[in-house]
Design a protein around this motif. Structure first.
Motif, PDB file in Angstrom:
ATOM      1  N   ARG A 132       0.831  -1.207   0.000  1.00 33.97           N
ATOM      2  CA  ARG A 132       0.000   0.000   0.000  1.00 33.97           C
ATOM      3  C   ARG A 132       0.868   1.262   0.000  1.00 33.97           C
ATOM      4  NH1 ARG A 132      -2.463  -3.376   3.623  1.00 33.97           N
ATOM      5  NH2 ARG A 132      -1.786  -2.203   5.459  1.00 33.97           N
ATOM      6  N   TYR A 133       1.964   1.188  -0.752  1.00 34.10           N
ATOM      7  CA  TYR A 133       2.898   2.310  -0.840  1.00 34.10           C
ATOM      8  C   TYR A 133       2.382   3.307  -1.877  1.00 34.10           C
ATOM      9  CZ  TYR A 133       7.406   4.699  -0.981  1.00 34.10           C
ATOM     10  OH  TYR A 133       8.412   5.625  -0.892  1.00 34.10           O
ATOM     11  N   SER A 134       2.331   4.603  -1.509  1.00 30.79           N
ATOM     12  CA  SER A 134       1.875   5.679  -2.408  1.00 30.79           C
ATOM     13  C   SER A 134       0.430   5.481  -2.863  1.00 30.79           C
ATOM     14  CB  SER A 134       2.778   5.810  -3.637  1.00 30.79           C
ATOM     15  OG  SER A 134       3.965   6.490  -3.306  1.00 30.79           O
ATOM     16  N   ARG A 135      -0.348   4.801  -2.062  1.00 34.57           N
ATOM     17  CA  ARG A 135      -1.737   4.541  -2.443  1.00 34.57           C
ATOM     18  C   ARG A 135      -2.543   5.846  -2.465  1.00 34.57           C
ATOM     19  NH1 ARG A 135      -5.350  -0.272   0.265  1.00 34.57           N
ATOM     20  NH2 ARG A 135      -7.049  -0.242  -1.257  1.00 34.57           N
ATOM     21  N   ASP A 136      -3.337   6.015  -3.508  1.00 37.77           N
ATOM     22  CA  ASP A 136      -4.196   7.191  -3.663  1.00 37.77           C
ATOM     23  C   ASP A 136      -3.406   8.497  -3.659  1.00 37.77           C
ATOM     24  OD1 ASP A 136      -6.564   5.656  -3.743  1.00 37.77           O
ATOM     25  OD2 ASP A 136      -6.598   5.527  -1.559  1.00 37.77           O
ATOM     26  N   SER A 137      -2.164   8.439  -4.060  1.00 37.42           N
ATOM     27  CA  SER A 137      -1.348   9.652  -4.119  1.00 37.42           C
ATOM     28  C   SER A 137      -1.643  10.403  -5.414  1.00 37.42           C
ATOM     29  CB  SER A 137       0.143   9.303  -4.046  1.00 37.42           C
ATOM     30  OG  SER A 137       0.521   8.520  -5.163  1.00 37.42           O
ATOM     31  N   ALA A 138      -1.187  11.660  -5.475  1.00 38.18           N
ATOM     32  CA  ALA A 138      -1.397  12.477  -6.672  1.00 38.18           C
ATOM     33  C   ALA A 138      -0.096  13.185  -7.027  1.00 38.18           C
ATOM     34  CB  ALA A 138      -2.502  13.497  -6.425  1.00 38.18           C
ATOM     35  N   GLY A 139       0.380  12.955  -8.245  1.00 39.44           N
ATOM     36  CA  GLY A 139       1.586  13.612  -8.701  1.00 39.44           C
ATOM     37  C   GLY A 139       2.825  13.251  -7.904  1.00 39.44           C
ATOM     38  N   HIS A 140       2.848  12.071  -7.344  1.00 37.34           N
ATOM     39  CA  HIS A 140       3.968  11.651  -6.487  1.00 37.34           C
ATOM     40  C   HIS A 140       4.904  10.739  -7.267  1.00 37.34           C
ATOM     41  CE1 HIS A 140       5.721   9.184  -3.065  1.00 37.34           C
ATOM     42  NE2 HIS A 140       6.167  10.419  -2.862  1.00 37.34           N
TER      43      HIS A 140
END
Length: 622
Positions: free
Chosen positions: A158-166
């Protein structure tokens, strides 16, 4: 230790102390007055003296593989093994017995939702869970991560889940690692924008294993690039399951993936399934590899407007096998281009089943394609073949870069004064020791009880350790080849028993003295033929990757064995003492054996010689 075990142990000590009270010999391989006579090492020495005729002590290289367990630990772990409870003390057992076990990641978890950019440098054995979830922009970098470790084990959940522009960057990740195990589970799921960049990932690693499960699922416009991934790796496996599923406009690039690798297997299952507008490119994928195996199942199935490109795929590889099942099935307006695909210098195997079936408005083109594929239920419309080579074969003498120079040679090379290339004879396996027979005899070792073995050594289903265990057991259970007698042994006593059962009790065990001169030019010095250089029979033992020291031993009929001084070409000084074995009858060997590719012949037509590598050994009559 319970009361009955303690009483038995004290009784054993009391009765045995009298027997060894007069031990005074200090020769290597004998019990000295300062040594505890009840350790596994002391037990091995007694067993050697009992089973091997001639009065010579066990050589130091053989004795060094004895279990380091103390008397108390040996008794305690044997008791746990008999009760099928070793897993309850696995960490203690692995440490005390010097076994190959994966570290426990629970103690190294990183779970915070960080708000700032983070650079990880010189990190290893970490479990990243819920890390970077819901991040807005920013970047995390992993540089020189797990580099040079003996066993690199990392988990990203669940790494960077639901991130934006990452953005995430993995550079020089797990390079030069022996037995790497990395898993990416639900990584970047539901993310928007951003990118994941894997550069020099698993480069020059031994036994690399990477698993990407539900990676970038339902991602929107997130790009992934794999550059120099598993390059020059040895015998690894990479799996991509449900990768980019339901993704939208998510391009993925594989460049230099598995190039120059030795027996690397990749599996793509449900990759890009029902994705929209994806763009995947495979450039120089599996090039110059040895026996690369790639499996594409339901890749791009149900996709819409996607573009897939395969350029210089498996080019100049040795043999290799690819399977495309239900690839781009029921897709809409998809384009798949194969350029310089499968131009292996040695015949490969490709299987296209249900490829492009039900495709609506798509286009598939093959440019300079070879060799010998099987097309089953392959769409007949919109397919273009340009310069297609069916069952193509290269002309002239074949050159296989994966047959290392000096690995195989002719018997005539073993002459004093010959300048030759020494292959890499260094042991690449993790350091391990034998288990005492009192323990190993109580451990399951059968394909019918694989689950029990997994449980003992903490190997989860589909984990790298589970694969290592299953592979070793499978090889040990393989029926012997024609004329071969074989056995896998996990204790020194079992090896002694096998060697003496084949050759008798008047045996000696030999190995190359050290690794000096490995991968360099050397000069052959004085040569001596064992048994007068006449044909003889030998038992060769080779390591298998397993939690404890495990050897695959087999009888080798019709061989000649030599020992030779190895000299420095510049100073002419002796730097090593090598043991070489020449197989005179090669008629039962496979025609694709690396020895024939290297030496330019075939089964039964020539003899084939090779050096005994570090920590391998050969048994012969005196």
């Amino acid at each position: 230790m319970n009361i009955i075990e303690a009483a038995f142990f004290l009784c054993f000590i009391s009765s045995s102390n009298v027997h060894f009270a007069g031990a005074t010999k200090q020769t290597a391989g004998n019990i000295t007055p300062s040594e505890n006579p009840f350790t596994p090492k002391a037990s091995l020495i007694r067993y050697w003296n009992k089973r091997i005729n001639g009065g010579s002590p066990p050589p130091s290289f053989f004795l060094s593989k004895a279990s380091p367990l103390t008397t108390v630990d040996s008794t305690r772990f044997a008791s746990l093994a008999s009760r099928h409870a070793l897993d309850t003390r696995l960490s203690d057992f692995c440490t005390a017995a010097k076994l190959f076990c994966f570290p426990e990641l629970a103690a190294h978890s990183v779970t915070e939702k960080h708000g700032d950019d983070v650079g990880f440098s010189v990190y290893s054995d970490k479990n990243f869970t819920n890390y970077g979830s819901d991040r807005l922009a920013g970047a995390d970098t992993f540089k020189n991560y797990s580099g040079g470790d003996n066993i690199g084990v990392d988990s990203f959940r669940r790494y960077s889940r639901d991130s934006a522009g990452h953005d995430d960057g993995f550079t020089n990740y797990a390079g030069e690692v022996n037995v790497a195990d990395q898993s990416f589970t639900t990584y970047a799921t539901g993310s928007t924008g951003g990118s994941g960049d894997f550069t020099n990932y698993h480069t020059n690693a031994n036994q690399p294993n990477g698993r990407f499960t539900s990676y970038s699922d339902e991602a929107n416009g997130r790009s992934q690039s794999f550059t120099a991934y598993s390059e020059n790796a040895n015998s690894g496996a990479q799996t991509f399951t449900s990768y980019s599923k339901n993704g939208n406009g998510a391009p993925n690039g594989f460049s230099g993936y598995g190039s120059g690798s030795n027996v690397v297997k990749s599996g793509f299952s449900g990759y890009g399934e029902t994705s929209n507008g994806a763009n995947d490119t495979f450039t120089s994928y599996g090039g110059d590899g040895n026996l690369p195996v790639n499996d594409f199942k339901k890749y791009g199935e149900g996709g819409n407007g996607a573009v897939y490109g395969f350029k210089s795929y498996r080019d100049q590889s040795n043999i290799g096998a690819d399977s495309f099942s239900s690839y781009a099935k029921d897709s809409h307006n998809e384009k798949v281009n194969f350029v310089n695909y499968g131009k292996s210098f040695n015949l490969g195997s490709d299987d296209f089943t249900g490829y492009g079936q039900g495709d609506d408005g798509g286009n598939v083109s093959f440019k300079t394609y070879g060799q010998g594929p099987s097309f089953k239920a392959y769409t007949k419309d919109g397919v273009v073949f340009a310069r297609y080579f069916n069952n193509a074969s290269s002309s002239g003498k074949r050159v296989n870069k994966w047959t290392e120079p000096g690995k195989f040679f002719r018997e005539s090379m073993l002459k004093e004064g010959t300048l030759t290339q020494m292959p890499d004879i260094k042991d690449k396996m993790p350091k391990r020791t034998f288990l005492p027979r009192t323990i190993v005899s109580k451990l399951s070792f059968s394909s019918s009880k694989t689950g029990e073995v997994w449980r003992i050594f903490g190997a989860g289903e589909n984990s790298s350790m589970a694969g290592i265990i299953s592979s070793a057991i499978s090889e040990c259970e393989r029926p012997p080849s024609y004329g071969e007698t074989k056995r896998c042994v996990g204790s020194a006593e079992d090896m002694i028993d096998f060697a003496t059962s084949v050759l008798g009790h008047g045996v000696v065990v030999r190995t190359t003295e050290n690794v000096v001169g490995s991968k360099k030019k050397i000069v052959i010095g004085k040569v001596k033929g064992i048994n007068g250089g006449d044909l003889t029979r030998a038992v060769s033992c080779h390591q298998s990757l397993y939690p404890y020291l495990l050897y695959y031993c087999h009888s080798v009929p019709k061989v000649r064995v030599y020992e030779a001084d190895l000299l420095d070409p510049e100073s002419s000084e002796k730097i090593n003492h090598g043991i070489a074995i020449c197989h005179i009858d090669t008629s039962a060997w496979s025609a694709s054996h690396g020895a024939f590719v290297a030496l330019g012949s075939g089964p039964g037509r020539i003899e084939v010689c090779h050096w005994i590598f570090e920590n391998d050994m050969t048994w012969m009559l005196r």
